[in-house]
Design a protein around this motif. Structure first.
Motif: not given
Length: 364
Positions: A127-150
């Protein structure tokens, strides 16, 4: 897992569809429980290792977790229709490792507690991820996101197909089983009985809740995208929720990440494990007949990865799920495992994993 990935679609009905639906989700739960069991094999059973051997065992598990995380991420990049589970397992190892010295009763208590609490926490996090933007902020610094595209760690922990938060109970239950004396027939019988009771509690409790809680089943019907919402108490054919809603916490569909589903799936995994042990011990002819399946189990990582690679090589889009494809995958895996096991002690990826953990021997 082959039945889930390449077997007949459960939506088509029939005996084979029903059998494949029984495997959906529950095979992954059994796989996770056995992964927890494997941790006790490494750290010592029935008593955990201490001192230098204990530290070396911890080092081996950390290295295994890192390899699984890398391998799972690499397979996910292939973008097959299969939701690869290995990276989730790798991360889960990091979370359960501090508990490896606990007794069976303590591990069972922690497993029960996480089964009760983690689905509610996961619901709040989604619910928090759907309603907020903190997940996008975390993903922007996450190396796994850059590698996998997920979504990287966010996906592994909360939003993926096997969120670590709600899959920890399976590993903890497997660790608890690993502390037991499974050579005793009485222990195996109790496991079968416990597994059956948990399955009834999970699936039966979900059925009762959906029918007794006002508007619960109606909410599931309105807010899911599957062809059979009334099967939410046991089947994946209920589909996925179109968005998080609290009544979803009452369902027990295998991948619903709810308390009833965790309890029911754990029960099935325990019963299957104990029943297999009883069968091969009391009926030697079953052990002989099951030899090809046992060979596959001895190199589960290799045969799991090979099926992902085969799917990637031969199918670009959706799999042509059918009984014929399922039989072909199963026959090929068993033939490969039987031949390989007669020539080598370990499967190819099992040998790679063994080699990767050798540096743990240097730990003082």
């Amino acid at each position: 897992m082959y039945a889930t990935h390449v077997g007949p679609d459960p939506d088509r009905g029939g005996v084979t569809g029903f059998v494949c639906e029984l495997a959906t989700g529950r095979s992954s739960a059994l796989f996770a429980l056995l992964a927890g069991f494997s941790l006790t094999l490494i750290t010592g059973r029935p008593q955990p290792r201490t001192g230098r051997p204990g530290r070396q065992a911890v080092g081996r598990i950390l290295l295994r977790a890192a390899v699984l995380l890398v391998l799972g991420t690499a397979l996910s990049v292939l973008d097959t229709p299969v939701e690869v589970i290995l990276a989730y397992y790798g991360l889960a190892f990091f979370f359960v490792l501090p508990l490896y010295r606990l007794r069976a009763s303590s591990l069972a208590a922690v497993a029960a507690t996480t089964a009760l609490l983690s689905p509610q926490i996961l619901y709040a996090m989604r619910i928090s991820l759907e309603e907020g933007s903190w997940g996008d902020i975390v993903s922007s610094y996450d190396p796994l996101t850059r590698i996998s595209g997920a979504d990287g760690l966010i996906d592994l922990l909360f939003t993926g197909s096997y969120p670590v938060l709600t899959w920890l109970p399976f590993l903890l239950a497997g660790m608890a089983v690993g502390r037991l004396d499974l050579t005793r027939h009485a222990v195996r019988v109790r496991l079968v009985a416990t597994g059956g009771a948990l399955a009834v509690l999970g699936y039966g409790g979900s059925w009762l809740a959906l029918h007794l809680v006002p508007n619960a089943l109606a909410a599931v019907v309105r807010r899911t995208d599957g062809p059979s919402p009334s099967s939410a108490w046991w089947s994946d054919t209920v589909g996925d929720p179109t968005h998080p809603f609290r009544e979803w916490l009452l369902v027990a569909a295998p991948h619903s990440e709810t308390t009833p589903s965790i309890v029911g799936n754990t029960g099935v995994a325990l019963a299957v494990l104990a029943a297999c042990l009883i069968a091969v011990d009391r009926l030697p002819q079953i052990r002989r007949l099951a030899a090809p399946v046992i060979a596959v189990g001895a190199m589960a990582l290799t045969t799991y990865v090979l099926q992902i690679l085969a799917i990637w090589l031969f199918w670009d889009d959706d799999l042509p799920n059918s009984l014929l494809v399922l039989l072909a995958f199963s026959a090929a895996a068993m033939a490969f495992a039987v031949v390989w096991s007669r020539l080598f002690r370990r499967g190819p990826l099992e040998y790679l994993l063994h080699t990767a953990t050798k540096p743990a021997r240097l730990i003082k």
